[in-house]
Design a protein around this motif. Structure first.
Motif, PDB file in Angstrom:
ATOM      1  N   UNK A 254       0.840  -1.195   0.000  1.00  0.00           N
ATOM      2  CA  UNK A 254       0.000   0.000   0.000  1.00  0.00           C
ATOM      3  C   UNK A 254       0.877   1.248   0.000  1.00  0.00           C
ATOM      4  N   UNK A 255       0.492   2.220  -0.811  1.00  0.00           N
ATOM      5  CA  UNK A 255       1.284   3.432  -1.001  1.00  0.00           C
ATOM      6  C   UNK A 255       0.424   4.678  -0.809  1.00  0.00           C
ATOM      7  N   UNK A 256       1.100   5.793  -0.477  1.00  0.00           N
ATOM      8  CA  UNK A 256       0.532   7.135  -0.613  1.00  0.00           C
ATOM      9  C   UNK A 256       1.412   7.879  -1.604  1.00  0.00           C
ATOM     10  N   UNK A 257       0.740   8.640  -2.491  1.00  0.00           N
ATOM     11  CA  UNK A 257       1.484   9.389  -3.502  1.00  0.00           C
ATOM     12  C   UNK A 257       1.050  10.842  -3.482  1.00  0.00           C
ATOM     13  N   UNK A 258       1.992  11.715  -3.157  1.00  0.00           N
ATOM     14  CA  UNK A 258       1.794  13.157  -3.236  1.00  0.00           C
ATOM     15  C   UNK A 258       2.019  13.557  -4.691  1.00  0.00           C
ATOM     16  N   UNK A 259       0.933  13.753  -5.428  1.00  0.00           N
ATOM     17  CA  UNK A 259       1.043  13.959  -6.876  1.00  0.00           C
ATOM     18  C   UNK A 259       1.622  15.319  -7.250  1.00  0.00           C
ATOM     19  N   UNK A 260       1.934  16.144  -6.258  1.00  0.00           N
ATOM     20  CA  UNK A 260       2.614  17.411  -6.560  1.00  0.00           C
ATOM     21  C   UNK A 260       4.126  17.263  -6.547  1.00  0.00           C
ATOM     22  N   UNK A 261       4.620  16.069  -6.159  1.00  0.00           N
ATOM     23  CA  UNK A 261       6.069  15.876  -6.005  1.00  0.00           C
ATOM     24  C   UNK A 261       6.643  14.815  -6.938  1.00  0.00           C
ATOM     25  N   UNK A 262       5.843  14.273  -7.845  1.00  0.00           N
ATOM     26  CA  UNK A 262       6.351  13.254  -8.761  1.00  0.00           C
ATOM     27  C   UNK A 262       6.757  11.991  -8.017  1.00  0.00           C
ATOM     28  N   UNK A 263       7.798  11.324  -8.527  1.00  0.00           N
ATOM     29  CA  UNK A 263       8.259  10.065  -7.920  1.00  0.00           C
ATOM     30  C   UNK A 263       8.744  10.295  -6.489  1.00  0.00           C
ATOM     31  N   UNK A 264       9.267  11.503  -6.203  1.00  0.00           N
ATOM     32  CA  UNK A 264       9.745  11.792  -4.845  1.00  0.00           C
ATOM     33  C   UNK A 264       8.609  11.826  -3.823  1.00  0.00           C
ATOM     34  N   UNK A 265       7.362  11.900  -4.303  1.00  0.00           N
ATOM     35  CA  UNK A 265       6.228  11.938  -3.397  1.00  0.00           C
ATOM     36  C   UNK A 265       5.585  10.582  -3.158  1.00  0.00           C
ATOM     37  N   UNK A 266       6.237   9.487  -3.621  1.00  0.00           N
ATOM     38  CA  UNK A 266       5.684   8.145  -3.459  1.00  0.00           C
ATOM     39  C   UNK A 266       6.287   7.475  -2.227  1.00  0.00           C
ATOM     40  N   UNK A 267       5.414   6.977  -1.336  1.00  0.00           N
ATOM     41  CA  UNK A 267       5.873   6.321  -0.109  1.00  0.00           C
ATOM     42  C   UNK A 267       5.112   5.013   0.101  1.00  0.00           C
ATOM     43  N   UNK A 268       5.839   3.957   0.368  1.00  0.00           N
ATOM     44  CA  UNK A 268       5.221   2.696   0.754  1.00  0.00           C
ATOM     45  C   UNK A 268       4.808   2.791   2.221  1.00  0.00           C
ATOM     46  N   UNK A 269       3.574   2.430   2.532  1.00  0.00           N
ATOM     47  CA  UNK A 269       3.078   2.488   3.910  1.00  0.00           C
ATOM     48  C   UNK A 269       3.244   1.166   4.633  1.00  0.00           C
ATOM     49  N   UNK A 270       2.883   0.062   3.970  1.00  0.00           N
ATOM     50  CA  UNK A 270       2.995  -1.242   4.606  1.00  0.00           C
ATOM     51  C   UNK A 270       2.877  -2.346   3.567  1.00  0.00           C
ATOM     52  N   UNK A 271       3.296  -3.551   3.961  1.00  0.00           N
ATOM     53  CA  UNK A 271       3.137  -4.742   3.138  1.00  0.00           C
ATOM     54  C   UNK A 271       2.245  -5.715   3.886  1.00  0.00           C
ATOM     55  N   UNK A 272       1.168  -6.123   3.244  1.00  0.00           N
ATOM     56  CA  UNK A 272       0.202  -7.044   3.836  1.00  0.00           C
ATOM     57  C   UNK A 272       0.501  -8.456   3.323  1.00  0.00           C
ATOM     58  N   UNK A 273       0.896  -9.359   4.215  1.00  0.00           N
ATOM     59  CA  UNK A 273       1.265 -10.715   3.805  1.00  0.00           C
ATOM     60  C   UNK A 273       0.069 -11.651   3.710  1.00  0.00           C
ATOM     61  N   UNK A 274      -1.088 -11.230   4.207  1.00  0.00           N
ATOM     62  CA  UNK A 274      -2.317 -12.025   4.131  1.00  0.00           C
ATOM     63  C   UNK A 274      -3.426 -11.145   3.546  1.00  0.00           C
TER      64      UNK A 274
END
Length: 316
Positions: A254-274
């Motif tokens: 799951x990610x959040x993307x700040x679309x005003x910052x391009x690729x620099x605004x993309x952050x992974x929040x967590x990985x769900x294994x189930x």
């Protein structure tokens, strides 16, 4: 076509995600039966080991969400019993469900995640742990359970009021992270490849537990209407996180993307294994958009678990 197997589907349990797990398990069990397998449905209680010993399954399909089915506990039990199972193993599960451990495992390898620190809930009533807006979330829960977004003009008070409803009333410690404005994106990984990127647009508020599992509350846009560079970055980060954590079967990043910052605004929040396997769940939805039916998705997860189990026995 996999040979006919005796497969136990573990579902339910006692976590905050029990009802979702029951829906996931029912869908999986029906799909396995349609593939010709003998299916034992187990609503997990504290007698789960004896029930599994009685069922004598060739494989366990783990359809549990949250603790103890997603935190390594059930995985460790199944390892001791010598029963192969779907999805990630004990070590990957222990790390991925803990948001702090996940950061420690992924950020040094170049995967961007929001900064943050663990705070005592009691300290929140004395003052903010960082500048507002920020997010508070349990360290070891999934499905957006117990998340609060603390803003300058919100209703929690300043400082947060002791009697105000929020995760600080349920958990002694919380993870505080800077709030990332922008858009909610998610990527499913099956085996060693990403299925695509979905944008999630809640019709009100943010993408919380109710928005995830109540039909009509969130629009799912697949493929996400985002630049190719963001799509490729999401898919690459999701696959790399899956690999670094040692995930098996399928996972969802799951990610959040700040679309005003391009690729620099993309952050992974967590990985769900189930990841959920309900009718509203994102992994089956992405699989369907790529031409894979729900039973075929289940079959691929089972096949990988069987291959992994065979390799484990060969090494032993």
């Amino acid at each position: 076509m996999t040979d006919t197997l005796n497969i136990a589907v573990l579902m339910g349990g006692w976590s905050a995600e029990r009802e979702v797990s029951l829906m996931s398990g029912a869908g999986v069990a029906d799909a396995l039966a349609s593939l010709g397998h003998q299916v034992t449905r187990i609503d997990m209680g504290h007698d789960v080991a004896s029930r599994l010993a009685e069922a004598k399954p060739d494989l366990v399909f783990n359809a549990l969400h949250g603790t103890p089915g997603e935190d390594g506990s059930v995985q460790g039990m199944l390892d001791l019993m010598g029963v192969p199972y779907t999805h990630s193993g004990m070590v990957a599960s222990v790390i991925a469900i803990d948001k702090v451990l996940t950061k420690q495992a992924l950020v040094p390898h170049g995967i961007p995640m929001p900064g943050g620190r663990v705070v005592r809930s009691a300290d929140l009533f004395e003052g903010d742990p960082m500048a507002r807006p920020y997010v508070l979330k349990p360290v070891n829960e999934g499905s957006s359970v117990g998340i609060a977004i603390v803003t300058a003009d919100g209703n929690y008070g300043s400082p947060i009021g002791r009697d105000v409803v929020g995760p600080w009333q349920e958990f002694e410690e919380l993870l505080a992270e800077p709030y990332v404005r922008g858009r909610e994106l998610t990527t499913a990984v099956l085996g060693d490849h990403a299925l695509g990127v979905t944008e999630l647009r809640p019709k009100s508020g943010f993408y919380d537990y109710d928005a995830k599992y109540t039909e009509g509350m969130t629009d799912h846009i697949f493929p996400a209407e985002i630049p190719d560079a963001i799509t490729q970055a999401c898919m690459a980060y999701a696959v790399e996180a899956h690999r670094l954590l040692g995930c098996k079967g399928c996972s969802r990043a799951d990610f959040r993307w700040d679309d005003e910052r391009g690729v620099d605004g993309l952050f992974l929040l967590e990985v769900n294994t189930q990841p959920g396997m309900t009718p509203l769940s994102l992994v089956p939805e992405q699989a369907r958009h790529t031409g894979m039916s729900y039973p075929e998705l289940v079959r691929q997860i089972v096949d990988e678990a069987l291959r992994d189990g065979a390799m484990t026995r060969a090494r032993g």
